[in-house]
Write an enzyme that holds these catalytic residues in place. Structure first.
Site, mmCIF file in Angstrom:
data_model
loop_
_atom_site.group_PDB
_atom_site.id
_atom_site.type_symbol
_atom_site.label_atom_id
_atom_site.label_comp_id
_atom_site.label_asym_id
_atom_site.label_seq_id
_atom_site.Cartn_x
_atom_site.Cartn_y
_atom_site.Cartn_z
ATOM 1 N N GLY A 1 0.764 -1.253 0.000
ATOM 2 C CA GLY A 1 0.000 0.000 0.000
ATOM 3 C C GLY A 1 0.786 1.289 0.000
ATOM 4 O O GLY A 1 0.282 2.327 -0.409
ATOM 5 N N ASP B 1 0.996 2.978 4.502
ATOM 6 C CA ASP B 1 -0.108 3.710 3.892
ATOM 7 C C ASP B 1 -1.102 4.172 4.964
ATOM 8 O O ASP B 1 -1.474 5.327 5.027
ATOM 9 C CB ASP B 1 -0.806 2.865 2.801
ATOM 10 N N ASP C 1 -4.332 1.240 11.115
ATOM 11 C CA ASP C 1 -5.720 1.044 11.534
ATOM 12 C C ASP C 1 -5.712 0.438 12.942
ATOM 13 O O ASP C 1 -5.572 1.161 13.918
ATOM 14 C CB ASP C 1 -6.411 0.152 10.494
ATOM 15 N N THR C 2 -5.828 -0.876 13.082
ATOM 16 C CA THR C 2 -5.760 -1.472 14.424
ATOM 17 C C THR C 2 -4.352 -1.316 15.004
ATOM 18 O O THR C 2 -4.177 -1.332 16.217
ATOM 19 C CB THR C 2 -6.097 -2.976 14.391
ATOM 20 N N GLY C 3 -3.365 -1.217 14.127
ATOM 21 C CA GLY C 3 -1.977 -1.099 14.572
ATOM 22 C C GLY C 3 -1.265 -2.442 14.652
ATOM 23 O O GLY C 3 -0.066 -2.491 14.908
ATOM 24 N N THR D 1 -0.481 -4.737 12.337
ATOM 25 C CA THR D 1 0.541 -4.974 11.311
ATOM 26 C C THR D 1 1.833 -4.261 11.700
ATOM 27 O O THR D 1 2.911 -4.855 11.722
ATOM 28 C CB THR D 1 0.072 -4.430 9.935
ATOM 29 N N LYS E 1 -5.496 6.244 11.055
ATOM 30 C CA LYS E 1 -6.946 6.008 11.274
ATOM 31 C C LYS E 1 -7.108 5.424 12.670
ATOM 32 O O LYS E 1 -6.784 4.269 12.901
ATOM 33 C CB LYS E 1 -7.473 5.046 10.197
ATOM 34 N N ASP F 1 -5.978 0.097 -1.290
ATOM 35 C CA ASP F 1 -6.825 -0.772 -2.107
ATOM 36 C C ASP F 1 -8.072 -1.256 -1.367
ATOM 37 O O ASP F 1 -8.141 -1.245 -0.136
ATOM 38 C CB ASP F 1 -6.041 -2.019 -2.528
ATOM 39 N N ARG G 1 -5.968 1.157 -6.310
ATOM 40 C CA ARG G 1 -4.714 1.775 -5.856
ATOM 41 C C ARG G 1 -4.304 2.912 -6.782
ATOM 42 O O ARG G 1 -3.569 3.807 -6.407
ATOM 43 C CB ARG G 1 -3.576 0.738 -5.848
HETATM 44 P P1 IMP Z 1 -3.848 -2.759 10.794
HETATM 45 O O1 IMP Z 1 -2.954 -3.930 11.105
HETATM 46 O O2 IMP Z 1 -5.251 -3.016 11.251
HETATM 47 O O3 IMP Z 1 -3.326 -1.440 11.334
HETATM 48 O O4 IMP Z 1 -3.986 -2.708 9.227
HETATM 49 C C1 IMP Z 1 -3.186 -1.943 8.443
HETATM 50 C C2 IMP Z 1 -3.359 -2.350 6.985
HETATM 51 O O5 IMP Z 1 -4.740 -2.586 6.680
HETATM 52 C C3 IMP Z 1 -2.942 -1.211 6.082
HETATM 53 O O6 IMP Z 1 -1.576 -1.298 5.745
HETATM 54 C C4 IMP Z 1 -3.855 -1.414 4.895
HETATM 55 O O7 IMP Z 1 -3.267 -2.316 3.979
HETATM 56 C C5 IMP Z 1 -5.109 -2.007 5.456
HETATM 57 N N1 IMP Z 1 -6.170 -0.987 5.700
HETATM 58 C C6 IMP Z 1 -6.644 -0.541 6.882
HETATM 59 N N2 IMP Z 1 -7.587 0.409 6.729
HETATM 60 C C7 IMP Z 1 -7.711 0.580 5.397
HETATM 61 C C8 IMP Z 1 -8.519 1.464 4.581
HETATM 62 O O8 IMP Z 1 -9.312 2.293 5.046
HETATM 63 N N3 IMP Z 1 -8.362 1.335 3.233
HETATM 64 C C9 IMP Z 1 -7.490 0.448 2.651
HETATM 65 N N4 IMP Z 1 -6.700 -0.366 3.376
HETATM 66 C C10 IMP Z 1 -6.814 -0.313 4.732
HETATM 67 MG MG MG Z 2 -0.744 -2.002 3.739
#
Ligand code: IMP
Ligand code: MG
Length: 172
Positions: free
Chosen positions: A41, A97, A100-102, A104, A128, A156, A162
């Site tokens: 991303g 990119d 979100d939850t953090g 990753t 986010k 995406d 993208r």
């Molecule tokens: P996390 O582990 O929940 O923080 O997820 C992070 C990953 O989820 C990002 O690197 C994105 O690939 C994907 N992601 C989370 N929110 C979105 C969104 O609103 N649009 C697209 N991809 C997202």
């Molecule tokens: Mg990503």
């Protein structure tokens, strides 16, 4: 048909990427900077960001994926590419990119620290925050967003959209 609601324009993106690039150039002036893009991303953001960075640095990529499609995280993170550069003793800036939850990023931070980087900081296009589950100190963010699912500028939905040059709120 999904609906695309304009959220962040190309001009706004360009302005914020420039601001963050300048901050990084100042903060890392005397450091040994490695900019680590998180695939997939971040690739468009990364390409624009480094052209706003005026100090010497090296680029690497790490691959991690938490989504098996859809708009909510599977919770399981799969590493799809390891770094190529030696990170030991170096100042690593992870470029994402969207956080979100953090989850990753937490895994990627832990992994990078295991490689004995001197410092590990976070730069994200979008912070986010509503669904954050693990504490992440975001050092640089172009934009903050409470919630929603957005696409474009590298982001995406099921691997599509993208290529959109601006950022849209996706209504399915
Ligand atoms: P996390 O582990 O929940 O923080 O997820 C992070 C990953 O989820 C990002 O690197 C994105 O690939 C994907 N992601 C989370 N929110 C979105 C969104 O609103 N649009 C697209 N991809 C997202
Ligand atoms: Mg990503």
């Amino acid at each position: 048909m999904p609906e695309f609601i304009p959220m962040i324009s190309e001009k706004e993106i360009q302005e914020q990427v420039k601001r963050v690039g300048q901050e990084i150039s100042t903060d890392y002036k005397d450091k040994d900077l490695v900019i680590m893009g998180i695939l997939k991303g971040s690739f468009i953001f990364l390409a624009d960001l480094i052209r706003e960075i005026s100090i010497d640095h090296e680029i690497d990529m790490m691959g991690a994926s938490s989504y098996k499609g859809g708009t909510s995280s599977s919770g399981q993170i799969v590493f799809t590419k390891q770094p190529d550069l030696e990170l030991k003793g170096r100042d690593v800036l992870l470029v994402e990119d969207i956080v979100d939850t953090g989850r990753t990023l937490r895994k990627i931070i832990e992994f990078t620290e295991l490689l004995n980087a001197r410092s590990v900081k976070i730069c994200t296009l979008i912070d986010k925050y509503e669904r954050r589950e693990v504490k992440i100190d975001v050092d640089y963010a172009c934009f903050s967003l409470e919630k929603g699912f957005i696409v474009g500028y590298g982001l995406d939905y099921e691997e599509k959209y993208r290529n959109l040059p601006a950022i849209y709120d996706l209504k399915l």
